[in-house]
Structure formats: C-alpha cells, structure tokens
Design a protein around this motif. Structure first.
Motif, PDB file in Angstrom:
ATOM      1  N   PRO A 145       0.832  -1.205   0.000  1.00 28.18           N
ATOM      2  CA  PRO A 145       0.000   0.000   0.000  1.00 28.18           C
ATOM      3  C   PRO A 145       0.866   1.254   0.000  1.00 28.18           C
ATOM      4  O   PRO A 145       1.976   1.264   0.548  1.00 28.18           O
ATOM      5  N   ALA A 146       0.354   2.308  -0.602  1.00 26.10           N
ATOM      6  CA  ALA A 146       1.147   3.532  -0.791  1.00 26.10           C
ATOM      7  C   ALA A 146       1.648   4.093   0.539  1.00 26.10           C
ATOM      8  O   ALA A 146       2.743   4.669   0.591  1.00 26.10           O
ATOM      9  N   THR A 147       0.904   3.915   1.609  1.00 25.49           N
ATOM     10  CA  THR A 147       1.310   4.477   2.896  1.00 25.49           C
ATOM     11  C   THR A 147       2.566   3.820   3.450  1.00 25.49           C
ATOM     12  O   THR A 147       3.226   4.386   4.330  1.00 25.49           O
ATOM     13  N   SER A 148       2.911   2.627   2.958  1.00 28.80           N
ATOM     14  CA  SER A 148       4.110   1.924   3.426  1.00 28.80           C
ATOM     15  C   SER A 148       5.128   1.689   2.316  1.00 28.80           C
ATOM     16  O   SER A 148       6.095   0.951   2.506  1.00 28.80           O
ATOM     17  N   ASP A 149       4.922   2.310   1.152  1.00 26.04           N
ATOM     18  CA  ASP A 149       5.802   2.037   0.015  1.00 26.04           C
ATOM     19  C   ASP A 149       7.126   2.778   0.094  1.00 26.04           C
ATOM     20  O   ASP A 149       8.051   2.473  -0.640  1.00 26.04           O
ATOM     21  N   GLY A 150       7.226   3.778   0.965  1.00 24.17           N
ATOM     22  CA  GLY A 150       8.481   4.509   1.076  1.00 24.17           C
ATOM     23  C   GLY A 150       8.608   5.627   0.069  1.00 24.17           C
ATOM     24  O   GLY A 150       9.647   5.767  -0.598  1.00 24.17           O
ATOM     25  N   TYR A 151       7.560   6.440  -0.058  1.00 26.20           N
ATOM     26  CA  TYR A 151       7.650   7.606  -0.940  1.00 26.20           C
ATOM     27  C   TYR A 151       8.784   8.513  -0.429  1.00 26.20           C
ATOM     28  O   TYR A 151       8.971   8.658   0.789  1.00 26.20           O
ATOM     29  N   PRO A 152       9.569   9.118  -1.328  1.00 24.11           N
ATOM     30  CA  PRO A 152      10.818   9.785  -0.914  1.00 24.11           C
ATOM     31  C   PRO A 152      10.681  10.934   0.070  1.00 24.11           C
ATOM     32  O   PRO A 152      11.670  11.307   0.711  1.00 24.11           O
ATOM     33  N   THR A 153       9.495  11.503   0.194  1.00 25.90           N
ATOM     34  CA  THR A 153       9.309  12.590   1.163  1.00 25.90           C
ATOM     35  C   THR A 153       8.600  12.141   2.443  1.00 25.90           C
ATOM     36  O   THR A 153       8.385  12.957   3.338  1.00 25.90           O
ATOM     37  N   ASP A 154       8.245  10.866   2.533  1.00 24.81           N
ATOM     38  CA  ASP A 154       7.607  10.337   3.748  1.00 24.81           C
ATOM     39  C   ASP A 154       8.690   9.986   4.762  1.00 24.81           C
ATOM     40  O   ASP A 154       8.981   8.822   5.044  1.00 24.81           O
ATOM     41  N   LEU A 155       9.274  10.999   5.338  1.00 24.86           N
ATOM     42  CA  LEU A 155      10.500  10.858   6.112  1.00 24.86           C
ATOM     43  C   LEU A 155      10.253  10.374   7.530  1.00 24.86           C
ATOM     44  O   LEU A 155       9.224  10.668   8.142  1.00 24.86           O
ATOM     45  N   VAL A 156      11.245   9.653   8.044  1.00 22.75           N
ATOM     46  CA  VAL A 156      11.334   9.362   9.475  1.00 22.75           C
ATOM     47  C   VAL A 156      12.466  10.229  10.014  1.00 22.75           C
ATOM     48  O   VAL A 156      13.634  10.050   9.650  1.00 22.75           O
ATOM     49  N   PRO A 177      14.924  27.482  -4.870  1.00 26.47           N
ATOM     50  CA  PRO A 177      14.219  27.176  -3.622  1.00 26.47           C
ATOM     51  C   PRO A 177      14.005  25.670  -3.464  1.00 26.47           C
ATOM     52  O   PRO A 177      13.763  24.966  -4.433  1.00 26.47           O
ATOM     53  N   ALA A 178      14.096  25.187  -2.243  1.00 23.64           N
ATOM     54  CA  ALA A 178      13.877  23.770  -1.986  1.00 23.64           C
ATOM     55  C   ALA A 178      12.401  23.428  -2.202  1.00 23.64           C
ATOM     56  O   ALA A 178      11.518  24.224  -1.937  1.00 23.64           O
ATOM     57  N   MET A 179      12.155  22.204  -2.735  1.00 23.34           N
ATOM     58  CA  MET A 179      10.787  21.762  -2.968  1.00 23.34           C
ATOM     59  C   MET A 179      10.136  21.368  -1.644  1.00 23.34           C
ATOM     60  O   MET A 179      10.802  20.917  -0.729  1.00 23.34           O
ATOM     61  N   ARG A 180       8.827  21.513  -1.606  1.00 25.35           N
ATOM     62  CA  ARG A 180       8.061  21.001  -0.481  1.00 25.35           C
ATOM     63  C   ARG A 180       6.944  20.135  -1.040  1.00 25.35           C
ATOM     64  O   ARG A 180       6.413  20.409  -2.111  1.00 25.35           O
ATOM     65  N   ASP A 181       6.601  19.107  -0.311  1.00 23.56           N
ATOM     66  CA  ASP A 181       5.582  18.170  -0.756  1.00 23.56           C
ATOM     67  C   ASP A 181       4.396  18.252   0.200  1.00 23.56           C
ATOM     68  O   ASP A 181       4.481  17.797   1.342  1.00 23.56           O
ATOM     69  N   ALA A 448       5.111  17.305  -6.216  1.00 28.37           N
ATOM     70  CA  ALA A 448       3.775  17.917  -6.241  1.00 28.37           C
ATOM     71  C   ALA A 448       3.095  17.805  -7.604  1.00 28.37           C
ATOM     72  O   ALA A 448       1.955  18.244  -7.752  1.00 28.37           O
ATOM     73  N   ARG A 449       3.783  17.225  -8.595  1.00 27.44           N
ATOM     74  CA  ARG A 449       3.218  17.158  -9.943  1.00 27.44           C
ATOM     75  C   ARG A 449       2.714  15.745 -10.241  1.00 27.44           C
ATOM     76  O   ARG A 449       3.384  14.768  -9.933  1.00 27.44           O
ATOM     77  N   ALA A 450       1.551  15.644 -10.858  1.00 28.68           N
ATOM     78  CA  ALA A 450       1.038  14.348 -11.307  1.00 28.68           C
ATOM     79  C   ALA A 450       1.589  14.059 -12.695  1.00 28.68           C
ATOM     80  O   ALA A 450       1.326  14.795 -13.644  1.00 28.68           O
ATOM     81  N   ASP A 451       2.377  13.007 -12.820  1.00 33.61           N
ATOM     82  CA  ASP A 451       2.987  12.672 -14.107  1.00 33.61           C
ATOM     83  C   ASP A 451       2.174  11.643 -14.880  1.00 33.61           C
ATOM     84  O   ASP A 451       1.937  11.800 -16.075  1.00 33.61           O
ATOM     85  N   VAL A 452       1.776  10.584 -14.219  1.00 33.88           N
ATOM     86  CA  VAL A 452       0.985   9.526 -14.845  1.00 33.88           C
ATOM     87  C   VAL A 452      -0.166   9.209 -13.912  1.00 33.88           C
ATOM     88  O   VAL A 452       0.039   8.962 -12.719  1.00 33.88           O
TER      89      VAL A 452
END
Length: 542
Positions: A145-156, A177-181, A448-452
């Motif tokens: 599931p996406a919540t546990s997939d390790g998206y690069p900004t879902d930081l610990v 400027p640094a990106m924010r998600d 922040a951009r939807a690619d596909v």
C-alpha cells in the motif's frame, strides 16, 4: 512522457558540459568532441559513470569467507501476521581485513538482516531512526500500500531534526528554492511499515529511499534482503538450506583510513544533494563486495546450488560468468526473475545484471573436481572489478535436488490487445535549474506534480527509450518485456520483472496491469545517482 496520440514531447534539452568525465560515457564524449548523439551512443559503452579508486591496500581475491546475512526473528506473532523491529544506526565493521569501516546500518550490519516471510502472511516492520539524517524505507519489488511504500518525502526524522531542513529538493543543489511536498507524511523517530506480501514468492530487498540522498545512503550501508516463500515453491525440490545462497553484489571504494569513499557535495548528507562533476553519471567503486565481503570465497559441495543474486550497486552493471580453474564455463540456469519464478528454466553462459535487478539461478558443481575453484566473473569489469567471488569445491556429496521443467503456472498472460493505452517515456540527460539533471520526458522530478494517472486494473504498454544505461524500476507492479529496439525480448528478459535494463540508445516495450492498491507511487531510474538528480516520476493509481 507522452500518452499515445496525446502529444507532450519527451525531448530533453541539450547538454552544455564540456568535460568528458563530467557526465561520463557517451554523454561526455558528445560534450567534449561534438559527436552526434547517434554516433556517440552507437559506441555503447559498457559502463555509465566514473570509478573511484581506493586509497587503502586491497586484499587478494578469494581469501575472505562469504558471509550469509542473519535472518531476523519477529518480535511478535499475532492475528495471522508477524511484527519485526529494525534500528537504523551507525556502526563499524571489518569489511577489508584488519580495517574498520564506519557504516550506516540496519541493525548494525551490512547488509542488514534478511527478513523471510510467507506469501499472503502480512508483516509489520517498525523502523527506528537513530542516524543523523532523515530516512525512508522502500521494500523494492513489494506489492505494498502507498502508505508503506516509502515515498521519498515520507520521512522518518531523527531526534532533534529541525523542520527547516526537512524537505530538501533538487532545486537546492542549484541555488533554487527547496521543494516542499504537501502530501508528505512525516514521522519522528519511528515508523511502522506494513507489507501484506500478497505476491509471488521471490527475492525482494529493502533500502533507503530519501529524496535526493538515496545514492549515498545505500552506499553507506542501508540495504538488506527480504525473501518471500510459499508452499508451491517449497515443493519443487530446488536446492535449499545451506545450498541456497543470497548474493548481494555491490561495489565500493575506500579512503586511506578505511572509510567508504563517496564524492558527495555535502558529506554530512544533511542539506545539499548531489555529487562532484566527474561522477554525475554514476559512482563506481573499485572493490566488489558480495554480502559485504571483498571478493569472497565459499566452500561448496560438488552439488547444485541456488544463487539468489541481487545487484545492489549504485551504478555498476555486471555480466556474470562462472568459470572453472581449467577454463570451462558452467551453465547459469535461470529459474526466476525480479518478481518470482519463470514458467520454465532458461540457460545462460553470460548473464547481464543491472542495478536493482535480481536473478534466481541454479549452478551445478557436480562435475567440478574436489579441491578446485569456480570463479564468478564480471565480463564488464577491468582489473580487479573483473572478479566477483569464487566457490571452492570441498567435497563430493549426495544431491536430491532437481530443476523441474515447469516452475510455475501463475504468470500473467497480458496481450497487446488488453492494453487500454500506450505511453512513451524518454530517459535522458538534460538541464535542470541551470545545472545538470537526469530527466524523464524532459522534466525533473517534482513530488507535487502528477505525471501519470491510471485506473486500478488498467493494462498499459510503456515504451521506454534511453541515452545511456538506465535501469528502470516501477513501484508496486511487475511487468513483462515485450520487445527490445523493435525485436523480440532477450533470453534474460524472461518472466515477471520490476526493473528493466535500458542499454545506450535502446528502446524497450513493457506491459503491465496496475493492480494491487490505489495511491501515489513512483517509477524511476535505479542508477541511484540519476535517481537523486531528478530521474523519477509520479505514478498515481486511482
């Protein structure tokens, strides 16, 4: 990136770098000499990247015993699932004999401990971050599931990490400027990752996936194996027990004091991402490690062995060959790919393997004289990087293992006519914020951009084209290779994959069904330096 008949151009901007080593391989040749892209890429260099040279004396090959990573025990079992705990922490290990090397680790070891699980039995892994930087964990190849997939900004976040440093983005390497998600889910100190493991038995691996800093984090040691098993595979009679060996192959380089050398712009890995210019195409080491040991040797019976091979290198490609002391080449019988068993075995003498690819192989030492060796070689290497490891045949032994003619019957049978759309993607170097980047469809990654965007259950064909080597990985789903440069797939393309090696100037078609879970996922190049320099894109399943 382009959907069939809906025209966004995938053309990347031209290059302005002039140093041949500045981008590496064919791209550097183009920049330095003005060669056309087709002329430069026709040379098909065997590597993409630049090699670091170790400053410490290196041991002779085939002296260090092959380590086998320990299997992690669950801390709890209830409700039909298992719970594990892993602490990410700094440690040191004797990788080179007599030398201590500081590492970032899972549970104090490199590789991290292996998790063994059963198909359909969910597990939860609680990761605790005691490192000096944020981390993210991705189970590569997992149907998660996406919540546990390790998206690069879902930081610990580690203890004491300040919010101001939290969302460093690609722009910060170039004065932008640094990106924010806005969708990032950030936790402090710990995070539970839940893996349903409703998937075919196979070799997965887990590694850090923090945005912009994946490459140096893996290089410092944040990688481990995860094996999924089931009853049907257990009943096949394949080599098992001590004759089943996981082999995590990775290259590294060492400084004079034994530390790992890496050309990071910010050695603290806290603020500024990226590497020094000669290594923009990828970082290669001059020491080949297998399970964390340099050019190891394994004492083996004169029998069949199952080798579960992972290329965990940042950028190095290998072409594996097994050769006896008297020059005879042994068959490498492939029984599985990234996403599990093939329908039937495929025999190779040479086997290319790109970063993040896995191959499940059988090798038979029955006819090898006791006391002699079988060397596993890398035909793409030079000097010491031509050697990988060796097996020393220690004794004759009985062997009741077998290689069935039919390995599995559950592979998907998607047809071209099943596809509801075709998409085109180019993977090429280009300019990003006034500096060098690696781009998909001419665009750098933006969380922040939807690619596909696709619908759960849709079957799609993707057409991928590369400038230099790009191993392309899709999260969540496996796929089949339909064609290479207009021709049929190659023998090593068999089975269900989640990472495909695009060679220089090559095009590949793949087909997949986007099933499993809805949510935000990724696809990206698994040359880890390319990934950190923006060669990722969002995949939204709705």
């Amino acid at each position: 990136m382009r959907e069939h008949d809906e025209g966004r151009s995938g053309r990347a901007h031209g290059l302005t770098r002039r140093r041949m080593l500045g981008i590496g391989g064919a791209l550097g040749l183009m920049a330095a000499t003005g060669l056309s892209a087709s002329a430069a890429l026709a040379r098909r260099p065997s590597i993409t990247g630049a090699e670091l040279r170790s400053a410490v004396p290196l041991p002779p090959p085939f002296q260090v015993p092959l380590p086998v990573p320990a299997v992690l025990k669950p801390v709890g079992t209830s409700g039909g699932g298992d719970r594990y705990e892993i602490t990410q922490r700094e440690a040191s290990a004797e990788i080179l004999p007599g030398v201590r090397t500081p590492l970032w680790t899972y549970e104090g070891t490199f590789p991290g401990p292996t998790i063994e699980s059963r198909r359909g039995r969910p597990i939860t892994v609680t990761h605790r971050n005691e490192l000096p930087v944020p981390t993210v964990v991705h189970l590569h190849g997992g149907r998660t599931p996406a919540t546990s997939d390790g998206y690069p900004t879902d930081l610990v976040l580690p203890e004491g990490w300040h919010d101001a440093a939290m969302h460093t983005g690609h722009g910060s390497a170039h004065g932008m400027p640094a990106m924010r998600d806005p969708r990032a889910v950030v936790t402090k100190l710990t995070r539970d990752y839940t893996f349903p493991l409703d998937q075919r038995p196979t070799l997965l691996w887990y590694h850090d996936h923090r945005m912009d800093f994946t490459a140096p984090a893996i290089w410092r040691g944040l990688a481990g194996l995860h094996i999924v098993r089931d009853d049907a595979e257990d009943d096949l009679g394949l080599p098992a027990g001590p004759r089943e060996l996981p082999l995590m192959i990775a290259d590294r380089a060492f400084t004079a004091d034994g530390s790992l050398a890496y050309p990071a712009l910010d050695p603290t890995l806290r603020v500024r991402p990226g590497v020094h210019e000669p290594y923009l195409a990828g970082v290669l080491g001059d020491v080949i490690l297998v399970n964390g040991a340099p050019w190891p040797v394994h004492e083996a019976d004169a029998a069949r062995y199952r080798l579960r091979v992972l290329n965990a290198s940042n950028a190095r490609h290998y072409e594996l060959e097994a050769v006896t002391d008297d020059g005879r080449r042994l068959d490498l019988v492939q029984i599985g790919a990234d996403q599990g068993l093939l329908a039937a075995p495929v025999t190779h003498r040479l086997l290319p393997i790109a970063p993040a690819e896995r191959y499940d192989l059988i090798i038979d030492f029955k006819g090898v004289p006791v006391g002699s060796r079988v060397r596993l070689l890398n035909r793409l290497g030079s000097g010491r990087t031509r050697e990988v490891m060796a097996f020393r045949i220690a004794r004759k032994a009985s062997d009741d293992s077998r290689i069935p003619r039919t390995l599995s019957t559950d592979l998907p049978t998607w047809r071209r006519s099943d596809a509801v759309r075709v998409r085109d993607f180019s993977f090429r170097a280009g300019q990003m914020h006034g500096g060098h980047g690696w781009l998909i469809g001419g665009q750098p990654f933006d969380p922040a951009r939807a690619d596909v965007t696709t619908h759960l259950g849709d079957v799609e064909i993707w057409r991928l084209v590369a400038d230099v080597h790009h191993p392309i990985h899709l999260h969540l789903v496996g796929f089949r290779v339909l064609s290479r440069s207009g021709g049929p797939p190659l023998p090593y393309d068999a089975g269900l994959k989640d990472t495909v090696s695009l060679r220089p100037a090559e095009s590949v078609e793949i087909i997949t069904r986007f099933d499993g879970y809805r949510g935000r996922y990724l696809f990206h190049c698994h040359n880890a330096e390319h990934e950190d320099m923006a060669m990722m894109a969002n995949l939204e399943i709705v």
